[in-house]
Scaffold this active site. Structure first.
Site: not given
Length: 694
Positions: A335, A372
């Site tokens: 993330d 990401e």
């Protein structure tokens, strides 16, 4: 000795935390600036005070910056916290608190909840001493090649929490096991689990959160499976149940990818609580500003983990190994991974040490590593994040596919580039199509049903007056905001859902599908359901039957992708013939069948893919694929390209047709019209296939 089969043993001992050996536990913790250290031992999870306090002798139990003490007579199941004395100088970054009960950064499990903060003392969940032994029954990582992967992003709790799931253990790891037959029926090859490492269930004062943390992007113990997803109530039961889930998924041929959040923690900014990292070595674990008095906030969540400090880099390194070797995890999605590219001053680096270390670690060599490739402070590194080991969530794919099917002008070149694997992003750096994780929807934003049902976000239930969530969704409601019974709008939305799914599963690269998109799960226009631990977010299993026709369409596309290497190639398409005198691997045309003019402003595109030659002579040949994309609001006649004429084309998919004529799983659809032309409805996609007979 050589012939004797060795039992598989994957338990990876950690150098820190609570280590069981010789009839006791070695408690090991890092702190450079602490002047004294204690371990607090508890009998029960709801005990506000420890039953015993054991002091580390700084002369005998400190080695450099490592505090280590052996406590005999305790073992697995023991509950504990650390407690440290040291300078309390917030303006210089020191936040030691002699009363604080601290979570071990290497804790393998937590138990209980935050207790009431009597006397102003925050009492976080207690750490659990864990025995890593587990009978894996020969389980190993599946090691499926990334190019053959189809990812299904899902939330452990939300997948089975609804009563409609009819499972014995709703909202848990064991509940996921009960639904494995459904996952198998879809044909997906990997589940990507939203965060399962520990995050707060209640607030730090022991009160229920007004807006509960549902997504889990608020870590407080990176090595610990989330206790809230376990059935058993005994401390550490989540460890066993998580392993049972992984083993069951592996038996079903499904890999497990974890969404990990090495960019911030639940301790927040300078006004947040001290739960662990702050009270052990705040200046090391976080990126600080203003001489240490405030926190840099590249995560948008109050603080930023100092990932490129050697100590934190070591923690991340050990954590990944822990999940791979103690839990048999097959990969990770990082993330806000661009934060890992920032140095200790917050500047982006070209070759950040932690990113390189993850890629080069030999014990992670057969795992999938997905970034990401952006953060909350403006970094956007899609296509340039790191080296050949890293693949990326392709945000450009998401936006371009949404815009094309919405009908935005001049999107044909972008569509072609994304269908072909995004060579503009990945080829210059020597990467391959499978480094692009293609997606149109994810947990963050609208699910697919809402993408084609709303023109605006509707996040009032989140309590932030609709200010939260992305305002730039490239969505459209086609005339009515939200649900409608108007047949024309219902028909358009139905086609658009199929258009997106077909485009995604026929693109080069690695497709990722959001759980529930295959049966039109809705969040009623909420595009930021991070705090909606209720029916708004949960998988509604009644939709599976309601949208059985869409399920059939989706499953056929997945099966086709898995069977046809032509749509999942490992090298970029070049336009060169696949074999001497054969079709090129890819060629592009307009609706008239002529080579496409990339500068024209149309909304139609034809793509012809030459079949990858079959390597096994005992297997049937692969298929040439002819795809026609039409995003205009008016119907149009498409001419077959001249190079496609003469092949025995059969209809595979037509997103405008009613089921079962929308897809032919056995590739036995109607033959192409004799005139080599076909009429496409507005906003529709047609796909033909022809066996490679040469």
């Amino acid at each position: 000795m050589i012939d004797r089969p060795a039992a598989l043993r994957f338990a990876h001992p950690l150098p820190y935390g609570a280590i069981t050996h010789d009839g006791g536990v070695q408690f090991v913790v890092f702190s450079r600036s602490a002047t004294s250290m204690r371990v607090l031992l508890y009998r029960k999870t709801n005990d506000p005070e420890p039953a015993e306090i054991i002091d580390f002798d700084p002369d005998l139990n400190r080695w450099g910056d490592i505090w280590s003490i052996f406590v005999p007579g305790v073992g697995p199941g023991q509950l504990y916290h650390f407690q440290a004395d040291g300078p309390h100088e917030p303006d210089r970054g020191h936040r030691f608190d002699p009363q604080a009960r601290l979570i071990d950064p290497y804790a393998k499990a937590l138990a209980g909840h935050f207790l009431p903060a009597n006397g102003g003392i925050v009492r976080p969940p207690k750490c659990v001493v864990v025995d890593d032994e587990f009978d894996w029954q020969g389980d190993r990582h599946l090691r499926r090649h990334l190019s053959e992967t189809i990812i299904y992003e899902m939330h452990v709790r939300g997948f089975t929490r609804s009563r409609s799931s009819n499972v014995e253990h709703p909202g848990t790891y064991l509940g996921v096991i009960e639904k494995i037959p459904y996952l198998q029926s879809l044909g997906i090859t990997a589940v990507e689990l939203m965060p399962v490492h520990e995050f707060p269930i209640h607030d730090c004062l022991g009160q229920r959160l007004r807006r509960p943390n549902y997504w889990g992007y608020d870590p407080m113990a990176f090595f610990s499976p989330h206790r809230g997803y376990a059935v058993g109530r005994e401390p550490g039961s989540q460890v066993r149940e998580f392993k049972q889930m992984v083993m069951a998924l592996h038996r079903a041929g499904i890999e497990v990818i974890l969404d990990v959040v090495f960019n911030h923690t639940a301790e927040g900014n300078e006004r947040g609580p001290t739960l662990g990292f702050k009270g052990l070595e705040n200046r090391v674990y976080y990126m600080l500003d203003n001489g240490g008095g405030t926190y840099r906030n590249y995560s948008g969540c109050g603080n930023t983990l100092n990932g490129n400090h050697p100590i934190v880099r070591e923690l991340i390194f050990h954590c990944l190994r822990h999940w791979v070797h103690n839990y048999h995890i097959d990969g990770f999605r990082f993330d806000l991974a661009s934060i890992l590219s920032r140095d200790r001053q917050g500047e982006l680096q070209p070759n950040p040490p932690v990113v390189e270390a993850i890629a080069e670690d030999p014990l992670l060599a057969d795992t999938k590593i997905i970034a990401e490739a952006w953060d909350a402070a403006g970094a956007y590194q899609v296509g340039t994040f790191a080296n050949l080991r890293w693949s990326e969530w392709n945000g450009r794919y998401r936006d371009d596919l949404r815009r094309f099917w919405r009908g935005d002008p001049r999107m044909v070149p972008q569509l072609a580039t994304r269908l072909a694997g995004s060579s503009d992003l990945y080829q210059p750096g020597g990467r391959r199509p499978y480094h692009s994780i293609n997606f149109v929807t994810s947990h963050d934003g609208f699910p697919l049903n809402d993408l084609v049902s709303y023109s605006e976000k509707h996040n009032n239930d989140n309590g932030e007056e609709n200010r939260d969530g992305d305002n730039n969704n490239y969505c459209y409601n086609y005339g009515v905001e939200g649900p409608t019974r108007r047949k024309a709008i219902v028909a358009i939305r139905r086609r658009q859902v199929r258009n997106v799914l077909a485009s995604l599963l026929l693109s080069q690269g690695v497709p990722m599908i959001l759980s529930g998109d295959e049966c039109r799960r809705t969040q009623r226009g909420n595009n930021n359901a991070y705090c909606q631990d209720n029916a708004l977010s949960w998988f509604d299993w009644r939709l599976v039957e309601k949208h059985e026709d869409l399920q059939r369409f989706f499953k056929a596309l997945v099966a086709f992708r898995r069977a046809e290497p032509t749509v999942r190639q490992t090298d970029f398409l070049s336009g060169a013939p696949v074999s001497p005198g054969g079709l090129p691997d890819a060629s592009w045309y307009d609706a008239t069948g002529k080579p496409v003019n990339w500068k024209a402003g149309g909304r139609s595109l034809t793509c012809l893919l030459g079949a990858v030659p079959q390597q096994d002579p005992l297997l049937p040949p692969n298929h040439h694929i002819l795809m026609m994309f039409h995003a205009s609001t008016e119907a149009r006649r498409f001419q077959f390209p001249r190079r496609a004429i003469g092949l025995h084309w059969r209809l595979f998919a037509d997103t405008a047709a009613e089921s079962p004529g929308d897809i032919y799983p056995d590739l036995n659809g109607p033959a192409a019209p004799d005139g080599a032309e076909v009429d496409l409805e507005s906003r529709s996609l047609v796909c033909y296939v022809a066996r490679d007979e040469f």
